[in-house]
Design a protein around this motif. Sequence first.
Motif, PDB file in Angstrom:
ATOM      1  N   PHE A  11       0.842  -1.196   0.000  1.00 32.66           N
ATOM      2  CA  PHE A  11       0.000   0.000   0.000  1.00 32.66           C
ATOM      3  C   PHE A  11       0.879   1.249   0.000  1.00 32.66           C
ATOM      4  O   PHE A  11       2.099   1.183   0.163  1.00 32.66           O
ATOM      5  CB  PHE A  11      -0.992   0.022   1.168  1.00 32.66           C
ATOM      6  CG  PHE A  11      -0.372  -0.079   2.533  1.00 32.66           C
ATOM      7  CD1 PHE A  11      -0.008   1.060   3.234  1.00 32.66           C
ATOM      8  CD2 PHE A  11      -0.172  -1.319   3.138  1.00 32.66           C
ATOM      9  CE1 PHE A  11       0.553   0.969   4.494  1.00 32.66           C
ATOM     10  CE2 PHE A  11       0.386  -1.414   4.400  1.00 32.66           C
ATOM     11  CZ  PHE A  11       0.748  -0.277   5.072  1.00 32.66           C
ATOM     12  N   ILE A  12       0.245   2.401  -0.193  1.00 32.62           N
ATOM     13  CA  ILE A  12       0.931   3.689  -0.275  1.00 32.62           C
ATOM     14  C   ILE A  12       0.214   4.663   0.648  1.00 32.62           C
ATOM     15  O   ILE A  12      -1.018   4.721   0.658  1.00 32.62           O
ATOM     16  CB  ILE A  12       0.926   4.249  -1.706  1.00 32.62           C
ATOM     17  CG1 ILE A  12       1.347   3.167  -2.710  1.00 32.62           C
ATOM     18  CG2 ILE A  12       1.851   5.457  -1.826  1.00 32.62           C
ATOM     19  CD1 ILE A  12       0.967   3.498  -4.140  1.00 32.62           C
ATOM     20  N   GLU A  13       0.985   5.398   1.434  1.00 27.36           N
ATOM     21  CA  GLU A  13       0.409   6.432   2.301  1.00 27.36           C
ATOM     22  C   GLU A  13       0.815   7.814   1.786  1.00 27.36           C
ATOM     23  O   GLU A  13       1.955   8.024   1.379  1.00 27.36           O
ATOM     24  CB  GLU A  13       0.908   6.274   3.741  1.00 27.36           C
ATOM     25  CG  GLU A  13       0.299   5.104   4.482  1.00 27.36           C
ATOM     26  CD  GLU A  13       0.724   5.072   5.950  1.00 27.36           C
ATOM     27  OE1 GLU A  13       1.529   5.941   6.342  1.00 27.36           O
ATOM     28  OE2 GLU A  13       0.263   4.190   6.673  1.00 27.36           O
ATOM     29  N   PHE A  14      -0.122   8.759   1.834  1.00 24.93           N
ATOM     30  CA  PHE A  14       0.151  10.137   1.444  1.00 24.93           C
ATOM     31  C   PHE A  14      -0.149  11.051   2.633  1.00 24.93           C
ATOM     32  O   PHE A  14      -1.133  10.853   3.349  1.00 24.93           O
ATOM     33  CB  PHE A  14      -0.708  10.544   0.246  1.00 24.93           C
ATOM     34  CG  PHE A  14      -0.326   9.819  -1.016  1.00 24.93           C
ATOM     35  CD1 PHE A  14       0.629  10.341  -1.864  1.00 24.93           C
ATOM     36  CD2 PHE A  14      -0.909   8.601  -1.334  1.00 24.93           C
ATOM     37  CE1 PHE A  14       0.997   9.672  -3.023  1.00 24.93           C
ATOM     38  CE2 PHE A  14      -0.557   7.916  -2.478  1.00 24.93           C
ATOM     39  CZ  PHE A  14       0.414   8.455  -3.335  1.00 24.93           C
ATOM     40  N   LYS A  44      -4.365   6.430   3.124  1.00 26.52           N
ATOM     41  CA  LYS A  44      -3.726   5.165   2.766  1.00 26.52           C
ATOM     42  C   LYS A  44      -4.419   4.584   1.531  1.00 26.52           C
ATOM     43  O   LYS A  44      -5.640   4.446   1.493  1.00 26.52           O
ATOM     44  CB  LYS A  44      -3.801   4.175   3.922  1.00 26.52           C
ATOM     45  CG  LYS A  44      -3.142   2.825   3.627  1.00 26.52           C
ATOM     46  CD  LYS A  44      -3.315   1.837   4.780  1.00 26.52           C
ATOM     47  CE  LYS A  44      -2.491   2.238   5.974  1.00 26.52           C
ATOM     48  NZ  LYS A  44      -2.520   1.205   7.051  1.00 26.52           N
ATOM     49  N   VAL A  45      -3.612   4.261   0.510  1.00 27.46           N
ATOM     50  CA  VAL A  45      -4.136   3.684  -0.731  1.00 27.46           C
ATOM     51  C   VAL A  45      -3.732   2.213  -0.792  1.00 27.46           C
ATOM     52  O   VAL A  45      -2.535   1.882  -0.800  1.00 27.46           O
ATOM     53  CB  VAL A  45      -3.582   4.427  -1.965  1.00 27.46           C
ATOM     54  CG1 VAL A  45      -4.112   3.796  -3.250  1.00 27.46           C
ATOM     55  CG2 VAL A  45      -3.949   5.905  -1.904  1.00 27.46           C
ATOM     56  N   HIS A  74       4.187  14.578   0.918  1.00 25.47           N
ATOM     57  CA  HIS A  74       4.983  13.433   1.365  1.00 25.47           C
ATOM     58  C   HIS A  74       4.235  12.132   1.089  1.00 25.47           C
ATOM     59  O   HIS A  74       3.010  12.094   1.107  1.00 25.47           O
ATOM     60  CB  HIS A  74       5.289  13.516   2.858  1.00 25.47           C
ATOM     61  CG  HIS A  74       6.134  14.675   3.250  1.00 25.47           C
ATOM     62  ND1 HIS A  74       5.619  15.902   3.577  1.00 25.47           N
ATOM     63  CD2 HIS A  74       7.480  14.801   3.358  1.00 25.47           C
ATOM     64  CE1 HIS A  74       6.591  16.734   3.873  1.00 25.47           C
ATOM     65  NE2 HIS A  74       7.727  16.087   3.742  1.00 25.47           N
ATOM     66  N   MET A  75       5.011  11.077   0.865  1.00 23.91           N
ATOM     67  CA  MET A  75       4.396   9.772   0.657  1.00 23.91           C
ATOM     68  C   MET A  75       5.293   8.681   1.223  1.00 23.91           C
ATOM     69  O   MET A  75       6.496   8.868   1.420  1.00 23.91           O
ATOM     70  CB  MET A  75       4.135   9.513  -0.831  1.00 23.91           C
ATOM     71  CG  MET A  75       5.380   9.483  -1.701  1.00 23.91           C
ATOM     72  SD  MET A  75       5.023   9.325  -3.468  1.00 23.91           S
ATOM     73  CE  MET A  75       4.421   7.647  -3.563  1.00 23.91           C
ATOM     74  N   LYS A  76       4.675   7.535   1.505  1.00 21.75           N
ATOM     75  CA  LYS A  76       5.404   6.380   2.019  1.00 21.75           C
ATOM     76  C   LYS A  76       4.958   5.159   1.232  1.00 21.75           C
ATOM     77  O   LYS A  76       3.763   4.871   1.141  1.00 21.75           O
ATOM     78  CB  LYS A  76       5.134   6.197   3.508  1.00 21.75           C
ATOM     79  CG  LYS A  76       5.876   5.004   4.129  1.00 21.75           C
ATOM     80  CD  LYS A  76       5.513   4.838   5.594  1.00 21.75           C
ATOM     81  CE  LYS A  76       6.050   5.977   6.430  1.00 21.75           C
ATOM     82  NZ  LYS A  76       5.823   5.757   7.893  1.00 21.75           N
ATOM     83  N   VAL A  77       5.935   4.456   0.651  1.00 24.60           N
ATOM     84  CA  VAL A  77       5.664   3.236  -0.112  1.00 24.60           C
ATOM     85  C   VAL A  77       5.988   2.040   0.776  1.00 24.60           C
ATOM     86  O   VAL A  77       7.106   1.931   1.282  1.00 24.60           O
ATOM     87  CB  VAL A  77       6.502   3.191  -1.402  1.00 24.60           C
ATOM     88  CG1 VAL A  77       6.276   1.882  -2.154  1.00 24.60           C
ATOM     89  CG2 VAL A  77       6.168   4.381  -2.300  1.00 24.60           C
ATOM     90  N   ILE A  78       5.038   1.153   0.949  1.00 28.92           N
ATOM     91  CA  ILE A  78       5.227  -0.026   1.805  1.00 28.92           C
ATOM     92  C   ILE A  78       5.135  -1.273   0.931  1.00 28.92           C
ATOM     93  O   ILE A  78       4.162  -1.449   0.189  1.00 28.92           O
ATOM     94  CB  ILE A  78       4.173  -0.081   2.932  1.00 28.92           C
ATOM     95  CG1 ILE A  78       4.360   1.100   3.889  1.00 28.92           C
ATOM     96  CG2 ILE A  78       4.308  -1.378   3.716  1.00 28.92           C
ATOM     97  CD1 ILE A  78       3.606   2.335   3.534  1.00 28.92           C
ATOM     98  N   SER A 137       9.379   0.047   4.353  1.00 27.46           N
ATOM     99  CA  SER A 137       8.711   1.294   3.976  1.00 27.46           C
ATOM    100  C   SER A 137       9.749   2.309   3.524  1.00 27.46           C
ATOM    101  O   SER A 137      10.854   2.369   4.071  1.00 27.46           O
ATOM    102  CB  SER A 137       7.894   1.857   5.150  1.00 27.46           C
ATOM    103  OG  SER A 137       8.724   2.200   6.226  1.00 27.46           O
ATOM    104  N   VAL A 138       9.399   3.082   2.512  1.00 28.46           N
ATOM    105  CA  VAL A 138      10.302   4.086   1.945  1.00 28.46           C
ATOM    106  C   VAL A 138       9.578   5.420   1.934  1.00 28.46           C
ATOM    107  O   VAL A 138       8.491   5.546   1.354  1.00 28.46           O
ATOM    108  CB  VAL A 138      10.731   3.704   0.517  1.00 28.46           C
ATOM    109  CG1 VAL A 138      11.622   4.786  -0.079  1.00 28.46           C
ATOM    110  CG2 VAL A 138      11.452   2.362   0.516  1.00 28.46           C
ATOM    111  N   ASP A 139      10.155   6.430   2.584  1.00 30.54           N
ATOM    112  CA  ASP A 139       9.602   7.783   2.594  1.00 30.54           C
ATOM    113  C   ASP A 139      10.190   8.596   1.451  1.00 30.54           C
ATOM    114  O   ASP A 139      11.395   8.529   1.195  1.00 30.54           O
ATOM    115  CB  ASP A 139       9.917   8.484   3.915  1.00 30.54           C
ATOM    116  CG  ASP A 139       9.236   7.822   5.095  1.00 30.54           C
ATOM    117  OD1 ASP A 139       8.001   7.824   5.135  1.00 30.54           O
ATOM    118  OD2 ASP A 139       9.949   7.300   5.966  1.00 30.54           O
ATOM    119  N   LEU A 140       9.360   9.383   0.783  1.00 31.28           N
ATOM    120  CA  LEU A 140       9.860  10.240  -0.288  1.00 31.28           C
ATOM    121  C   LEU A 140       8.892  11.388  -0.537  1.00 31.28           C
ATOM    122  O   LEU A 140       7.783  11.419  -0.011  1.00 31.28           O
ATOM    123  CB  LEU A 140      10.069   9.444  -1.577  1.00 31.28           C
ATOM    124  CG  LEU A 140       8.855   8.796  -2.238  1.00 31.28           C
ATOM    125  CD1 LEU A 140       9.082   8.705  -3.741  1.00 31.28           C
ATOM    126  CD2 LEU A 140       8.637   7.395  -1.699  1.00 31.28           C
TER     127      LEU A 140
END
Length: 300
Positions: free
Chosen positions: A191-194, A217-218, A247-251, A261-264
């Motif tokens: 999932f992806i968080e924004f 959260k997507v 900001h977003m976080k890729v999980i 998880s990666v923050d970018l």
Amino acid sequence: MLDQYERWVHFYTLTLQSIPLHAPPFTLIECIELLRKKTNDGKCFNLIERQTACVRITDLKINDDATLATFLFQYSDSKVSDPAFSDLQSGETREEPKLDGEGIAVSAHAVLRLNPLPGRQVEFLFLLEDAPGVGKTKILPFLNKEIKALLARDFVDPDDNKRKACHPHFDLGHHISQTLREDLEKGELRFIEFVKDFNVAELDEDPYLKRLSNTVKVKVAPKTYGDEAISAINKVKNFFNKNGFDHMKVIYKRPEGKQRSVDLSTFREDVGMLFLERWKPSRLRRNCRNVLTKLMMRLF
């Protein structure tokens, strides 16, 4: 395990943006020049934790061709126990009490490249010595408070022709290992968080509130890998960026079963080209500032 002459070096990507996002852009060099002037005046510090601790820049230099800035950050805490010294022969211990207004201090060197990373207009490489108590969580809020105070100004919003306030904002994310696209070849996107940060005027100066934010959260379809995963991330990233989420976080789940998880920043054009976190041990028998500077130069 590192020996006494080594330190870990954090590789960060520093992102510079305007708040609000559609305000005119700020330049990194104007931010650093004003920070340097305030440092030289001995005023670049911030008392925190109910006035019991302090973060400051004790030294800031820019090289002759204005491509690198070097920092010496310091964190001091009056709540830390007084230091003790032991006699090597007898083992007797002597405690040295702190004076009123003093705190136990630790320092960390950093080097910032003032030219943007290739193909990334608002992202810059930032190397930070790993020192207990004076890491990203202390430095980033401090820098943002300083540059906001130094560079806050008004602009005319073209959407409604009204005059509004704006200021620069830094973000720090880990940098360099392999690309996210490479990691997702075998890793399953989950999932992806924004995240959208915002201020409430009545609470902006409340010392107990650090940040107000809205998180979305997507969820992603199962078994999404590789280019398909990167394409999905880029599509939703562009949508949320246009709606003010910076900001977003890729999980995702790695093949060995561990979740990562990666923050970018949502300002990145292609998330697949994001380089993942890297730490590097460096020998510090010589001056730490020089070691970090040479390490930075070898990367370009």
